[in-house]
Design an enzyme around this catalytic site. Structure first.
Site, short mmCIF file in Angstrom:
data_model
loop_
_atom_site.label_atom_id
_atom_site.label_comp_id
_atom_site.label_asym_id
_atom_site.label_seq_id
_atom_site.Cartn_x
_atom_site.Cartn_y
_atom_site.Cartn_z
N ASN A 12 53.71 61.00 83.29
CA ASN A 12 53.49 61.19 84.72
C ASN A 12 52.35 62.23 85.28
OD1 ASN A 12 53.21 64.25 83.29
ND2 ASN A 12 54.90 64.48 83.09
N GLY A 71 53.26 65.59 79.54
CA GLY A 71 53.04 64.25 80.80
C GLY A 71 53.69 63.25 80.67
N TYR A 72 54.94 63.06 80.18
CA TYR A 72 55.50 62.49 79.72
C TYR A 72 57.48 62.28 80.09
CZ TYR A 72 51.53 59.61 78.19
OH TYR A 72 50.44 58.89 78.12
N SER A 130 59.69 74.08 92.27
CA SER A 130 58.92 74.55 93.43
C SER A 130 59.27 74.68 94.52
CB SER A 130 57.04 74.45 92.80
OG SER A 130 57.02 73.22 93.11
N ARG A 178 73.51 78.43 100.49
CA ARG A 178 74.59 78.87 99.52
C ARG A 178 75.25 77.43 99.12
NH1 ARG A 178 78.72 81.41 96.22
NH2 ARG A 178 78.51 83.35 96.66
N HIS A 215 57.79 72.19 84.44
CA HIS A 215 57.23 72.19 85.86
C HIS A 215 55.45 71.94 86.27
CE1 HIS A 215 57.28 70.82 90.07
NE2 HIS A 215 57.45 71.97 90.45
N ARG A 255 70.97 66.49 88.98
CA ARG A 255 69.99 65.56 89.22
C ARG A 255 70.05 64.17 90.04
NH1 ARG A 255 67.67 68.32 86.55
NH2 ARG A 255 65.87 67.78 84.45
N ARG A 311 50.69 72.25 96.35
CA ARG A 311 51.96 72.54 96.74
C ARG A 311 51.73 73.23 97.73
NH1 ARG A 311 55.55 69.90 93.89
NH2 ARG A 311 53.84 68.20 93.24
N HIS A 327 60.14 62.18 83.02
CA HIS A 327 60.36 62.80 85.10
C HIS A 327 61.71 63.02 85.40
CE1 HIS A 327 59.63 63.73 89.44
NE2 HIS A 327 58.37 63.85 88.78
N ASP A 382 50.68 64.67 85.19
CA ASP A 382 49.83 65.70 84.34
C ASP A 382 49.03 65.36 82.68
OD1 ASP A 382 50.22 67.56 86.32
OD2 ASP A 382 52.87 67.77 85.22
N ARG A 419 50.55 58.96 90.84
CA ARG A 419 49.13 59.93 90.77
C ARG A 419 48.75 59.61 89.28
NH1 ARG A 419 53.24 64.65 91.38
NH2 ARG A 419 54.33 64.45 89.96
N HIS A 461 56.24 66.65 96.44
CA HIS A 461 57.29 65.27 95.92
C HIS A 461 58.47 65.43 96.29
CE1 HIS A 461 56.36 63.47 91.76
NE2 HIS A 461 56.00 62.34 92.85
N VAL A 485 56.58 65.47 74.33
CA VAL A 485 55.31 64.93 74.29
C VAL A 485 54.89 65.20 76.49
CG1 VAL A 485 53.80 62.82 75.22
CG2 VAL A 485 55.46 63.09 72.92
N1 AMX Z 1 59.64 64.04 74.89
C1 AMX Z 1 59.72 63.88 74.59
N2 AMX Z 1 61.43 64.03 74.49
C2 AMX Z 1 61.25 64.19 76.11
C3 AMX Z 1 60.60 63.84 77.61
C4 AMX Z 1 59.27 64.11 76.67
N3 AMX Z 1 58.42 63.65 77.87
N4 AMX Z 1 61.09 64.03 78.33
C5 AMX Z 1 62.58 63.69 78.23
N5 AMX Z 1 62.88 64.17 76.71
C6 AMX Z 1 64.90 64.16 76.51
C7 AMX Z 1 64.42 65.77 77.00
O1 AMX Z 1 64.66 67.43 76.78
C8 AMX Z 1 66.05 65.31 76.61
O2 AMX Z 1 66.62 66.18 75.85
P1 AMX Z 1 67.90 66.41 75.57
O3 AMX Z 1 68.80 65.53 76.11
O4 AMX Z 1 67.74 66.57 74.00
O5 AMX Z 1 67.30 67.89 76.28
C9 AMX Z 1 65.78 64.04 77.46
O6 AMX Z 1 65.23 63.51 76.42
C10 AMX Z 1 66.46 63.79 78.32
O7 AMX Z 1 65.54 64.12 79.55
P2 AMX Z 1 65.31 63.55 81.15
O8 AMX Z 1 66.84 63.65 81.24
O9 AMX Z 1 64.57 61.64 80.55
O10 AMX Z 1 64.33 64.53 81.44
P3 AMX Z 1 64.70 65.41 82.20
O11 AMX Z 1 64.97 65.28 83.68
O12 AMX Z 1 65.70 66.47 82.01
O13 AMX Z 1 63.78 66.64 82.48
C11 AMX Z 1 60.48 66.34 82.63
C12 AMX Z 1 62.06 65.99 83.06
C13 AMX Z 1 59.73 66.38 83.33
C14 AMX Z 1 60.83 68.09 82.20
C15 AMX Z 1 60.49 66.25 81.12
O14 AMX Z 1 60.54 65.16 81.08
C16 AMX Z 1 60.41 66.75 80.09
O15 AMX Z 1 60.13 68.08 79.88
N6 AMX Z 1 58.35 65.90 80.11
C17 AMX Z 1 57.68 67.01 79.36
C18 AMX Z 1 56.40 67.99 80.38
C19 AMX Z 1 55.68 67.11 81.36
O16 AMX Z 1 55.61 66.53 80.87
N7 AMX Z 1 56.63 67.85 82.79
C20 AMX Z 1 55.91 67.77 84.28
C21 AMX Z 1 56.39 67.15 84.86
C22 AMX Z 1 55.35 66.61 85.92
C23 AMX Z 1 55.65 67.58 87.04
O17 AMX Z 1 56.28 68.68 87.69
N8 AMX Z 1 54.23 68.45 86.81
#
Ligand code: AMX
Length: 462
Positions: free
Chosen positions: A398, A340-341, A267, A446, A297, A68, A426, A343, A400, A352, A261, A338
């Site tokens: 987000n 859709g929440y 992707s 690499r 994703h 990140r 995409r 990023h 979604d 978006r 994005h 949760v």
């Molecule tokens: N609900 C509950 N917990 C969440 C959360 C959510 N929506 N989003 C993040 N967290 C948790 C993570 O699982 C992580 O927990 P851990 O420390 O126990 O592993 C912690 O919060 C820290 O995560 P983060 O740094 O804020 O997020 P990330 O960069 O690791 O992940 C994402 C980003 C999108 C994968 C994550 O927010 C998530 O899983 N969201 C729900 C799925 C989703 O909406 N995905 C769509 C993303 C957009 C897209 O690509 N289309």
């Protein structure tokens, strides 16, 4: 009427392209032929002067935390600001809505216009956009072997698996692969790559629509591509909704704003990595689609709708903020995210998401839909719950969170198909970058990997 051409890109406009194009009608290839030498010169100058300059530190948290924030990729078409969200060559989504061409009689950005912007850094004229629409429509038919392949697949196979297979099979006709086999010069890579990228983007609607029809509406005849309408108009028509359905305008917006994005998302990065091996664009994008198919994703849009519908069933009528709050806690306490929440980069509501919500606000039929109401109410409650939960760095919706419920409203109710639409979109950004990677001669990716012990040794005593 020709639209005044503007140079959109902050990056592109830094002296390199800061000249107005005449309002002539160019093909997308001609537009690229103009801009590529300037970018090549810019890259050569950067390399000569600053190869050893430092862009930032690599910390242990980058290595063990999914990289990140690590500045390690060159990607020109879009930049993602954590607070204000995505910009395409410097243009925000509202800027694009104002400046990019809509379909005749429509209001929303069409995919061709966004593709032109992403590829060239320029806002195309209306005539250029229409010309590109026609080029894509003329190239949009699927070869027989791909039709046979898709028709032979079990309808129980996930639509994303089918999409990736269909895209990979299109490489049978790869111009890049054929030219490479004949032994082309490196300076010519981009031009054959562009041929493949345009052909692939042109064929994605027919492929994606065929998968939909086979899986969900078998036995119906798929209409032929209409050369006089845009890519998304044809897509919706082939899906079986009719090109003038309200879904078409929604999907125009959806496909334009999901197009790119930044480069580090899973992707786009996959397409870039696979493309860096000089795999052709079909293989590169096929791989990208399987990254998009992951629930963290692109699959999230299917997850969101399922989850919101379950919530609706559970809460019944008279849904209140208090009831939604309880339901959110139930999801979190069961150890699930949760959907859709959150990023990986954004730290504010996703613009978006905002654009899709605004689309709903202008349409009374959408506003009255209980699922769309529930999505809106959830977005009012979830950020506070997620803040209290205290884990996610971004408690806001987000894209979604909103995208699936509008598809559902318009009668595209098959959740498992939603990520396929994301996959059609995409391609615009990921394939743009493939053309540019070849034009700029970017090398095989690499990175260096380290064992835990090696990291411990390196950081000891620091
Ligand atoms: N609900 C509950 N917990 C969440 C959360 C959510 N929506 N989003 C993040 N967290 C948790 C993570 O699982 C992580 O927990 P851990 O420390 O126990 O592993 C912690 O919060 C820290 O995560 P983060 O740094 O804020 O997020 P990330 O960069 O690791 O992940 C994402 C980003 C999108 C994968 C994550 O927010 C998530 O899983 N969201 C729900 C799925 C989703 O909406 N995905 C769509 C993303 C957009 C897209 O690509 N289309």
């Amino acid at each position: 009427m020709l639209r005044q051409t503007r140079f959109a890109s902050r990056h592109f406009s830094q002296g390199i392209l800061a000249q107005r194009r005449m309002a002539s009608t160019k093909t997308i290839r001609e537009a690229l032929e103009e801009v590529i030498p300037k970018k090549q010169a810019q890259l050569a100058a950067l390399k000569a002067r600053h190869s050893q300059s430092v862009l930032g530190d690599v910390k242990v948290e980058h290595v063990i935390g999914g990289m990140r924030g690590l500045k390690a990729m060159l990607w020109d078409a879009s930049v993602l600001d954590p607070l204000e969200g995505i910009r395409f060559h410097g243009l925000s989504i509202p800027d694009c809505q104002k400046q990019l061409t809509a379909a005749p009689g429509g209001k929303e950005i069409i995919a061709e216009s966004m593709l032109w912007l992403l590829l060239t850094g320029q806002v195309p004229t209306e005539a250029e956009t229409r010309q590109l629409s026609r080029e894509l429509a003329e190239k949009g038919d699927l070869p027989k072997h791909v039709i046979d392949l898709i028709d032979s697949l079990p309808t129980t196979l996930h639509p994303m698996t089918q999409l990736g297979m269909g895209v990979a099979a299109l490489n049978h006709d790869s111009k890049f692969a054929a030219a490479y086999e004949e032994g082309i010069k490196k300076s010519e890579y981009w031009t054959h790559t562009l041929d493949d990228c345009i052909n692939l983007i042109a064929r994605l609607p027919a492929l994606a629509a065929r998968i939909y029809r086979n899986v969900y509406k078998p036995g119906q005849e798929i209409p032929a591509i209409n050369k006089d309408i845009d890519l998304v108009g044809n897509y919706v028509n082939m899906l079986g909704f009719g090109a003038n359905h309200d879904l078409t305008e929604y999907l125009r917006l959806y496909i334009a704003i999901h197009g790119d994005h930044e480069g580090g998302n899973a992707s786009a990065h996959t397409a870039h990595l696979v493309g860096s091996t000089l795999a052709d664009p079909y293989l590169s994008y096929s791989a990208a689609l399987y990254a998009l198919a992951g629930p963290l994703h692109g699959l999230a849009n299917q997850e969101v709708l399922r989850w919101q519908l379950d919530m609706q069933k559970e809460l019944g009528n008279n849904i209140t903020h208090e009831k939604i709050k309880e339901s959110l806690w139930k999801t979190l306490k069961s150890g699930r995210v949760v959907p859709g929440y959150g990023h990986g980069v954004l730290r504010n509501p996703d613009p978006r998401f905002v654009a899709l919500q605004e689309f709903c606000l202008t349409r009374p039929d959408l506003l009255a839909d209980p699922v769309i109401q529930l999505v809106k109410q959830t977005s009012e409650v979830a950020p506070d719950v997620l803040k209290e939960h205290g884990k996610t760095k971004n408690p806001y919706p987000n894209v979604d969170a909103a995208s699936g419920c509008v598809l559902y409203h318009y009668g595209l109710t098959e959740f498992k198909y939603y990520t396929v639409i994301f996959g059609v979109s995409r391609a615009l950004g990921a394939l743009t970058q493939l053309v540019w990677a070849r034009a700029l001669g970017l090398p095989l990716e690499r990175p260096k990997s380290l064992s835990l012990e090696a990291i411990e040794k390196l950081v000891e005593g620091q």
